[in-house]
Design an enzyme around this catalytic site. Structure first.
Site, short mmCIF file in Angstrom:
data_model
loop_
_atom_site.label_atom_id
_atom_site.label_comp_id
_atom_site.label_asym_id
_atom_site.label_seq_id
_atom_site.Cartn_x
_atom_site.Cartn_y
_atom_site.Cartn_z
N TYR A 1 7.77 6.74 -10.12
CA TYR A 1 7.07 5.72 -11.11
C TYR A 1 8.10 5.38 -12.10
O TYR A 1 8.56 4.35 -12.43
CB TYR A 1 5.99 6.02 -11.69
CG TYR A 1 4.90 6.02 -10.48
CD1 TYR A 1 4.24 5.21 -10.06
CD2 TYR A 1 4.45 7.37 -9.93
CE1 TYR A 1 3.41 5.29 -8.92
CE2 TYR A 1 3.49 7.68 -8.86
CZ TYR A 1 3.03 6.61 -8.51
OH TYR A 1 1.89 6.98 -7.54
N GLU B 1 7.87 9.10 8.12
CA GLU B 1 9.21 8.62 7.82
C GLU B 1 10.51 9.52 7.73
O GLU B 1 11.51 8.91 7.94
CB GLU B 1 9.09 7.59 6.56
CG GLU B 1 8.25 6.31 7.02
CD GLU B 1 8.29 5.63 5.94
OE1 GLU B 1 8.90 5.54 4.73
OE2 GLU B 1 7.52 4.19 5.79
N CYS C 1 3.94 1.12 -0.75
CA CYS C 1 3.73 1.88 -1.95
C CYS C 1 3.58 3.31 -1.72
O CYS C 1 3.68 4.28 -2.74
CB CYS C 1 2.42 1.29 -2.69
SG CYS C 1 0.78 1.27 -1.45
N HIS C 2 3.30 3.71 -0.57
CA HIS C 2 3.44 5.16 -0.10
C HIS C 2 4.78 5.91 -0.49
O HIS C 2 4.63 7.29 -0.68
CB HIS C 2 3.03 5.55 1.19
CG HIS C 2 3.86 4.97 2.22
ND1 HIS C 2 3.93 3.50 2.86
CD2 HIS C 2 5.02 5.56 3.04
CE1 HIS C 2 4.96 3.32 3.40
NE2 HIS C 2 5.37 4.37 3.80
N ASN D 1 -1.68 -2.60 -4.80
CA ASN D 1 -0.96 -3.13 -3.73
C ASN D 1 -1.97 -3.88 -2.48
O ASN D 1 -2.37 -2.78 -2.16
CB ASN D 1 0.27 -2.44 -3.29
CG ASN D 1 0.86 -2.80 -1.98
OD1 ASN D 1 1.09 -3.95 -1.74
ND2 ASN D 1 1.52 -1.70 -1.22
#
Length: 162
Positions: free
Chosen positions: A96, A154, A127-128, A119
């Protein structure tokens, strides 16, 4: 005019919402800040073929960056944060604080977190990929378990089974 559909995913049903044919929402079940169902408009399976194809390719591990036209409803600050989220590369994370610094206001990490949490187009606006300063998982509208699973997927440490 809004329309929606519901598709299956490895993370449970996803509700896709379009405003005048442009994707404006992707919501998981039991997601924090999920608008009420009646705000999604009528059900229409025909408007979402491109979004469904790109999501399927993403879940198959074949798509790293979405190219869908999006209509992001929010404050100017929220839309700026969501735009920065789309710049975080697949398989990477940002804190952040890093996002706040990239916006020119290093002390705005809490405001970035609040915008991140609102979001409206999860997964596609990733946003993850935002974590705490020490790399810890903090907040995710779809739940921390889903956030961890998305990050593991990912990073290549797990393969999704549909």
């Amino acid at each position: 005019m809004k329309h929606h559909t519901v598709i299956d995913s490895p993370y449970g049903p996803l509700t896709l919402v379009a405003d005048d044919g442009i994707l404006c929402g992707l919501y998981m079940t039991e997601q924090r800040h999920r608008p009420p169902e009646e705000s999604f408009g009528t059900r229409d399976e025909t408007l979402f073929a491109e979004a469904e194809e790109q999501l399927e390719a993403y879940f198959a591990g074949d798509l790293k960056e979405f190219t869908l036209e999006l209509r992001l409803h929010g404050t100017p600050f929220q839309r700026t944060v969501w735009g920065r989220l789309r710049e975080i590369p697949y398989g990477e994370t940002r804190s952040y604080g890093e996002l706040a610094a990239a916006l020119g206001n290093p002390s705005a990490s809490r405001a970035v977190g609040l915008a991140n949490g609102k979001n409206p187009i999860g997964i596609i606006v990733p946003c993850h990929r935002v974590v705490g300063a020490n790399g810890s998982l903090t907040g995710y509208g779809g739940g921390l378990d889903r956030k961890q699973r998305l990050l593991d997927f990912e990073s290549g440490t797990v393969t999704l089974i549909r």
